[in-house]
Scaffold this motif. Structure first.
Motif, mmCIF file in Angstrom:
data_model
loop_
_atom_site.group_PDB
_atom_site.id
_atom_site.type_symbol
_atom_site.label_atom_id
_atom_site.label_comp_id
_atom_site.label_asym_id
_atom_site.label_seq_id
_atom_site.Cartn_x
_atom_site.Cartn_y
_atom_site.Cartn_z
ATOM 1 N N MET A 184 0.840 -1.215 0.000
ATOM 2 C CA MET A 184 0.000 0.000 0.000
ATOM 3 C C MET A 184 0.871 1.259 0.000
ATOM 4 O O MET A 184 1.001 1.943 1.011
ATOM 5 N N LYS A 185 1.456 1.557 -1.145
ATOM 6 C CA LYS A 185 2.261 2.759 -1.304
ATOM 7 C C LYS A 185 1.840 3.440 -2.589
ATOM 8 O O LYS A 185 1.583 2.764 -3.600
ATOM 9 N N LYS A 186 1.753 4.758 -2.561
ATOM 10 C CA LYS A 186 1.348 5.502 -3.750
ATOM 11 C C LYS A 186 2.227 5.120 -4.925
ATOM 12 O O LYS A 186 3.437 5.000 -4.791
ATOM 13 N N GLY A 187 1.573 4.894 -6.055
ATOM 14 C CA GLY A 187 2.295 4.514 -7.263
ATOM 15 C C GLY A 187 2.363 3.018 -7.488
ATOM 16 O O GLY A 187 2.525 2.567 -8.620
ATOM 17 N N ASP A 188 2.238 2.196 -6.419
ATOM 18 C CA ASP A 188 2.239 0.744 -6.593
ATOM 19 C C ASP A 188 0.931 0.311 -7.255
ATOM 20 O O ASP A 188 -0.127 0.887 -7.004
ATOM 21 N N ASP A 189 1.007 -0.713 -8.090
ATOM 22 C CA ASP A 189 -0.188 -1.208 -8.783
ATOM 23 C C ASP A 189 -1.281 -1.599 -7.797
ATOM 24 O O ASP A 189 -2.454 -1.297 -8.009
ATOM 25 N N GLU B 243 2.296 7.335 5.843
ATOM 26 C CA GLU B 243 3.411 7.451 6.792
ATOM 27 C C GLU B 243 4.542 8.214 6.121
ATOM 28 O O GLU B 243 4.980 7.846 5.026
ATOM 29 N N GLU B 244 4.977 9.262 6.759
ATOM 30 C CA GLU B 244 6.021 10.104 6.196
ATOM 31 C C GLU B 244 7.311 9.333 5.953
ATOM 32 O O GLU B 244 7.931 9.437 4.893
ATOM 33 N N GLU B 245 7.698 8.531 6.937
ATOM 34 C CA GLU B 245 8.979 7.827 6.872
ATOM 35 C C GLU B 245 9.009 6.700 5.843
ATOM 36 O O GLU B 245 9.981 6.529 5.118
ATOM 37 N N THR B 246 7.922 5.928 5.761
ATOM 38 C CA THR B 246 7.917 4.736 4.901
ATOM 39 C C THR B 246 7.104 4.896 3.626
ATOM 40 O O THR B 246 7.267 4.111 2.697
ATOM 41 N N GLY B 247 6.189 5.867 3.594
ATOM 42 C CA GLY B 247 5.306 6.029 2.446
ATOM 43 C C GLY B 247 4.137 5.058 2.443
ATOM 44 O O GLY B 247 3.316 5.049 1.539
ATOM 45 N N LYS B 248 4.046 4.233 3.487
ATOM 46 C CA LYS B 248 2.956 3.249 3.590
ATOM 47 C C LYS B 248 1.627 3.975 3.825
ATOM 48 O O LYS B 248 1.548 4.915 4.592
#
Length: 147
Positions: A42-47, A67-72
Motif C-alpha cells: 500500500m504505497k502511492k504509485g504501486d499497482d 506514513e512520512e517515513e515509509t510512504g505506507k
C-alpha cells in the motif's frame, strides 16, 4: 515464513495491531486500536494501491493516511461477518466521520433469491455509531469481540 504477531501500530500507537507476514516481502497490518489497515504493497504509485484506490468509497480515500517515513498508506477497515454484522467508516468527510456498526439478521428462506442466496443481511435499523478510537466497541456491538 507465515507468522502472526501483535505489534505497536505505527499509525496510532496502539498495542493492538495485528501483523501477518504472508511472504518474506508481503505483510498485512490491521490495527484494532484505530481500525485502520495497511500492507507492504500500500504505497502511492504501486499497482496494488492504484487498484484499491479505484474501488474504495470516497470517504475511505479521504481518510487515508500516508506514513512520512515509509510512504505506507493506511485506510479504514471494513469488517463484514456474515452472521454477525458489519463495522465500517461512515460519514461525510475527513472531519466528520465515525465508526458505524450494523447487526446481521437472517433472510427469510422465501426471500433469499432476491438477496442472491444470502442467508443474512445487514439490518440498518440496528446502526450504531462509535467514536474514531472505538473500533473495537463496534466489533463488540455486532458480537465479534466479547463486551
Amino acid at each position: 515464513m507465515n507468522f502472526d504477531e501483535l505489534i505497536e501500530c505505527t499509525r496510532c500507537g496502539s498495542d493492538a495491531c495485528y501483523k501477518q507476514e504472508v511472504t518474506k516481502d508481503i505483510s498485512i497490518e490491521l490495527c484494532y486500536g484505530c481500525g485502520f489497515q495497511s500492507n507492504s504493497l500500500m504505497k502511492k504509485g504501486d499497482d496494488f494501491f492504484n487498484e484499491q484506490f479505484e474501488i474504495v468509497p470516497e470517504l475511505y480515500k479521504e481518510l487515508m493516511d500516508e506514513e512520512e517515513e515509509t510512504g505506507k498508506i493506511w485506510m479504514p477497515t471494513t469488517i463484514n461477518v456474515e452472521d454477525k454484522g458489519m463495522v465500517f467508516a461512515n460519514g461525510s468527510g475527513r472531519n466528520s466521520w465515525k465508526w458505524a456498526a450494523v447487526k446481521a439478521i437472517p433472510v427469510l428462506e422465501e426471500l433469499q433469491e432476491s438477496y442472491k442466496g444470502a442467508k443474512y443481511r445487514a439490518d440498518m435499523t440496528t446502526l450504531k455509531e462509535f467514536g474514531k478510537r472505538d473500533f473495537m466497541d463496534g466489533l463488540s456491538y455486532i458480537g465479534v469481540l466479547p463486551k
